[in-house]
Design a protein around this motif. Structure first.
Motif, mmCIF file in Angstrom:
data_model
loop_
_atom_site.group_PDB
_atom_site.id
_atom_site.type_symbol
_atom_site.label_atom_id
_atom_site.label_comp_id
_atom_site.label_asym_id
_atom_site.label_seq_id
_atom_site.Cartn_x
_atom_site.Cartn_y
_atom_site.Cartn_z
ATOM 1 N N ILE A 120 -18.539 -23.660 2.756
ATOM 2 C CA ILE A 120 -19.672 -22.880 2.243
ATOM 3 C C ILE A 120 -20.333 -22.117 3.388
ATOM 4 C CG2 ILE A 120 -21.972 -23.072 1.236
ATOM 5 C CD1 ILE A 120 -20.936 -25.372 -0.471
ATOM 6 N N ILE A 121 -20.529 -22.793 4.513
ATOM 7 C CA ILE A 121 -21.122 -22.124 5.673
ATOM 8 C C ILE A 121 -20.200 -21.026 6.192
ATOM 9 C CG2 ILE A 121 -21.978 -22.462 8.018
ATOM 10 C CD1 ILE A 121 -22.693 -25.305 7.254
ATOM 11 N N TRP A 122 -18.901 -21.306 6.251
ATOM 12 C CA TRP A 122 -17.932 -20.341 6.782
ATOM 13 C C TRP A 122 -17.876 -19.084 5.919
ATOM 14 C CZ3 TRP A 122 -15.023 -18.376 10.434
ATOM 15 C CH2 TRP A 122 -13.916 -17.599 10.093
ATOM 16 N N PHE A 123 -17.704 -19.257 4.619
ATOM 17 C CA PHE A 123 -17.622 -18.104 3.733
ATOM 18 C C PHE A 123 -18.968 -17.386 3.624
ATOM 19 C CE2 PHE A 123 -13.876 -20.400 2.066
ATOM 20 C CZ PHE A 123 -12.955 -19.375 2.125
ATOM 21 N N GLY A 124 -20.071 -18.120 3.722
ATOM 22 C CA GLY A 124 -21.384 -17.475 3.691
ATOM 23 C C GLY A 124 -21.605 -16.562 4.884
ATOM 24 N N ILE A 125 -21.232 -17.032 6.083
ATOM 25 C CA ILE A 125 -21.369 -16.198 7.284
ATOM 26 C C ILE A 125 -20.348 -15.064 7.269
ATOM 27 C CG2 ILE A 125 -21.173 -16.215 9.809
ATOM 28 C CD1 ILE A 125 -22.242 -19.033 9.796
ATOM 29 N N ARG A 126 -19.160 -15.341 6.774
ATOM 30 C CA ARG A 126 -18.134 -14.308 6.717
ATOM 31 C C ARG A 126 -18.482 -13.198 5.740
ATOM 32 N NH1 ARG A 126 -11.811 -15.432 4.942
ATOM 33 N NH2 ARG A 126 -11.062 -13.278 5.165
ATOM 34 N N GLY A 127 -19.112 -13.546 4.625
ATOM 35 C CA GLY A 127 -19.422 -12.545 3.606
ATOM 36 C C GLY A 127 -20.716 -11.796 3.837
ATOM 37 N N VAL A 210 -17.940 -22.160 -7.099
ATOM 38 C CA VAL A 210 -19.254 -21.678 -7.532
ATOM 39 C C VAL A 210 -20.259 -21.756 -6.384
ATOM 40 C CG1 VAL A 210 -21.185 -22.180 -9.062
ATOM 41 C CG2 VAL A 210 -18.869 -22.178 -9.958
ATOM 42 N N PHE A 211 -20.251 -22.839 -5.631
ATOM 43 C CA PHE A 211 -21.180 -22.977 -4.511
ATOM 44 C C PHE A 211 -20.904 -21.941 -3.429
ATOM 45 C CE2 PHE A 211 -21.597 -27.761 -5.586
ATOM 46 C CZ PHE A 211 -22.501 -27.450 -6.573
ATOM 47 N N ILE A 212 -19.630 -21.693 -3.135
ATOM 48 C CA ILE A 212 -19.279 -20.708 -2.115
ATOM 49 C C ILE A 212 -19.664 -19.304 -2.565
ATOM 50 C CG2 ILE A 212 -17.332 -19.615 -0.935
ATOM 51 C CD1 ILE A 212 -15.961 -22.346 -0.909
ATOM 52 N N ALA A 213 -19.313 -18.943 -3.794
ATOM 53 C CA ALA A 213 -19.616 -17.597 -4.298
ATOM 54 C C ALA A 213 -21.118 -17.357 -4.394
ATOM 55 C CB ALA A 213 -18.962 -17.386 -5.662
ATOM 56 N N SER A 214 -21.881 -18.354 -4.824
ATOM 57 C CA SER A 214 -23.335 -18.181 -4.914
ATOM 58 C C SER A 214 -23.962 -18.039 -3.537
ATOM 59 C CB SER A 214 -23.950 -19.365 -5.651
ATOM 60 O OG SER A 214 -23.733 -20.577 -4.939
ATOM 61 N N THR A 215 -23.449 -18.770 -2.552
ATOM 62 C CA THR A 215 -23.974 -18.641 -1.189
ATOM 63 C C THR A 215 -23.697 -17.262 -0.624
ATOM 64 O OG1 THR A 215 -23.646 -21.022 -0.826
ATOM 65 C CG2 THR A 215 -23.912 -19.630 1.123
ATOM 66 N N VAL A 216 -22.485 -16.761 -0.829
ATOM 67 C CA VAL A 216 -22.149 -15.421 -0.333
ATOM 68 C C VAL A 216 -22.992 -14.360 -1.031
ATOM 69 C CG1 VAL A 216 -20.302 -13.713 -0.183
ATOM 70 C CG2 VAL A 216 -19.821 -16.106 0.313
ATOM 71 N N GLU A 217 -23.176 -14.488 -2.341
ATOM 72 C CA GLU A 217 -23.951 -13.497 -3.087
ATOM 73 C C GLU A 217 -25.430 -13.521 -2.681
ATOM 74 O OE1 GLU A 217 -24.121 -10.291 -5.596
ATOM 75 O OE2 GLU A 217 -22.361 -11.452 -4.993
ATOM 76 N N GLU A 218 -25.994 -14.700 -2.498
ATOM 77 C CA GLU A 218 -27.393 -14.790 -2.070
ATOM 78 C C GLU A 218 -27.582 -14.253 -0.660
ATOM 79 O OE1 GLU A 218 -28.431 -18.836 -2.467
ATOM 80 O OE2 GLU A 218 -28.450 -18.837 -4.675
ATOM 81 N N GLY A 219 -26.604 -14.501 0.212
ATOM 82 C CA GLY A 219 -26.701 -13.963 1.565
ATOM 83 C C GLY A 219 -26.639 -12.450 1.592
ATOM 84 N N ARG A 220 -25.770 -11.864 0.784
ATOM 85 C CA ARG A 220 -25.690 -10.401 0.724
ATOM 86 C C ARG A 220 -26.954 -9.802 0.125
ATOM 87 N NH1 ARG A 220 -19.451 -9.561 -1.443
ATOM 88 N NH2 ARG A 220 -18.408 -10.180 0.506
ATOM 89 N N ALA A 221 -27.500 -10.457 -0.893
ATOM 90 C CA ALA A 221 -28.738 -9.952 -1.501
ATOM 91 C C ALA A 221 -29.902 -10.027 -0.526
ATOM 92 C CB ALA A 221 -29.049 -10.744 -2.769
ATOM 93 N N SER A 222 -29.993 -11.109 0.241
ATOM 94 C CA SER A 222 -31.072 -11.231 1.221
ATOM 95 C C SER A 222 -30.909 -10.228 2.345
ATOM 96 C CB SER A 222 -31.087 -12.654 1.787
ATOM 97 O OG SER A 222 -31.292 -13.604 0.763
ATOM 98 N N PHE A 223 -29.662 -9.957 2.750
ATOM 99 C CA PHE A 223 -29.434 -9.008 3.827
ATOM 100 C C PHE A 223 -29.699 -7.578 3.395
ATOM 101 C CE2 PHE A 223 -26.641 -6.221 6.324
ATOM 102 C CZ PHE A 223 -27.079 -6.522 7.602
#
Length: 290
Positions: A120-127, A210-223
């Protein structure tokens, strides 16, 4: 049948104790790697039955990822597919005589949950980048940072407890019935355990996705929300420098600007027809008569 809360070491590899669950895990990993290499080493443009079955499996996985999370399945196909296949084979290993599934041991399930947490951390930072991933913990405001961090920990722990509880309970029930009723009576329970293993592998893989995709989507929205606020401020400023003097400069320019009245088209008035031409014709006819 050994207790899942305690693991007896078969031998030691240096200071590390090697248990039966670790041996079974190594065997499952070797089987999956050898099977993947054997099925993909000779791929052709015109697939045979083996390649067609493999392509059907991959396309089904892509459709499931796209329909579940709404994201492009390419970055997540390898991890989610491998996770599903490993848990499925590990759960089905209980059907072999004398083999206990490694997912019925706490260390295996804890390692799988920790792997999902790191992914989750890896894909969140990558996305979304490091900044976008860290900003996702402050959504919708800074007060939610401790709760969001606690949520990321508790959902991983819940995955570990769910997988361990369901697989371990199935192994316990089959062992108890086999010890009391004989060898043939637990067969229906083994069929039910087969279905439970499939369902648990599916649920674990889907929750991880679901956890990975939601983390990536929330990170992109915040950025993306931060540049949007800066852009709106620059648009209100007028000159894009953010100092608030854009409107003043526009007022000064408009004060020195000469007002030019707009050009209005003049209407065309038709000229009245004169009787010069008929008069000339009359004079000409009189000269001819004379």
């Amino acid at each position: 049948m050994n207790s899942p809360l305690t693991s007896e070491a078969l031998f030691h590899l240096g200071p590390v104790p090697i248990t039966a669950a670790i041996i079974t895990t190594w065997v499952i990993m070797a089987v999956l790697v050898a099977g993947a290499w054997g099925m993909t080493r000779r791929l052709t443009l015109i697939p045979d039955r083996r390649q067609a079955a493999l392509e059907l499996l991959v396309s089904t996985l892509d459709v499931q990822i796209r329909e579940t999370s709404g994201v492009e399945p390419t970055p997540y196909r390898s991890f989610i597919g491998t996770l599903f296949l490993f848990i499925l084979v590990a759960n089905l290993s209980s059907l072999l005589p004398g083999v206990e599934p490694p997912t019925a041991q706490m260390e295996t399930d804890a390692a799988l949950a920790l792997l999902v947490f790191v992914s989750i951390i890896w894909f969140g930072i990558r996305g979304a980048g490091v900044k976008g991933y860290l900003q996702s913990f402050a959504a919708p405001n800074v007060v939610m940072i401790p709760l969001n961090i606690l949520e990321s920990l508790t959902r991983t722990f819940s995955m570990f407890v769910r997988l361990f509880g369901n697989v371990m309970s199935g192994v316990f029930v089959i062992g108890i019935v086999a010890s009391l009723a004989g060898l043939l009576v637990p067969i229906p329970l083994m069929a039910l355990d087969l279905l439970t293993g499939l369902v648990q592998a599916y649920i674990f893989a889907i929750l991880a996705l679901v956890f990975i995709a939601s983390t990536v989507e929330e990170g992109r929205a915040s950025f993306n929300s931060e540049p949007d606020s800066r852009t709106s401020a620059s648009a209100r400023d007028g000159d894009g420098d953010g100092d608030g003097d854009g409107d003043k400069d526009k007022d000064k320019d408009s004060a020195h600007q000469t007002v030019v009245p707009p050009l209005t088209p003049q209407p065309l008035t038709p000229q009245p027809l004169t009787s010069q031409q008929p008069t000339s014709r009359t004079s000409t006819s009189q000269q001819e008569n004379s």
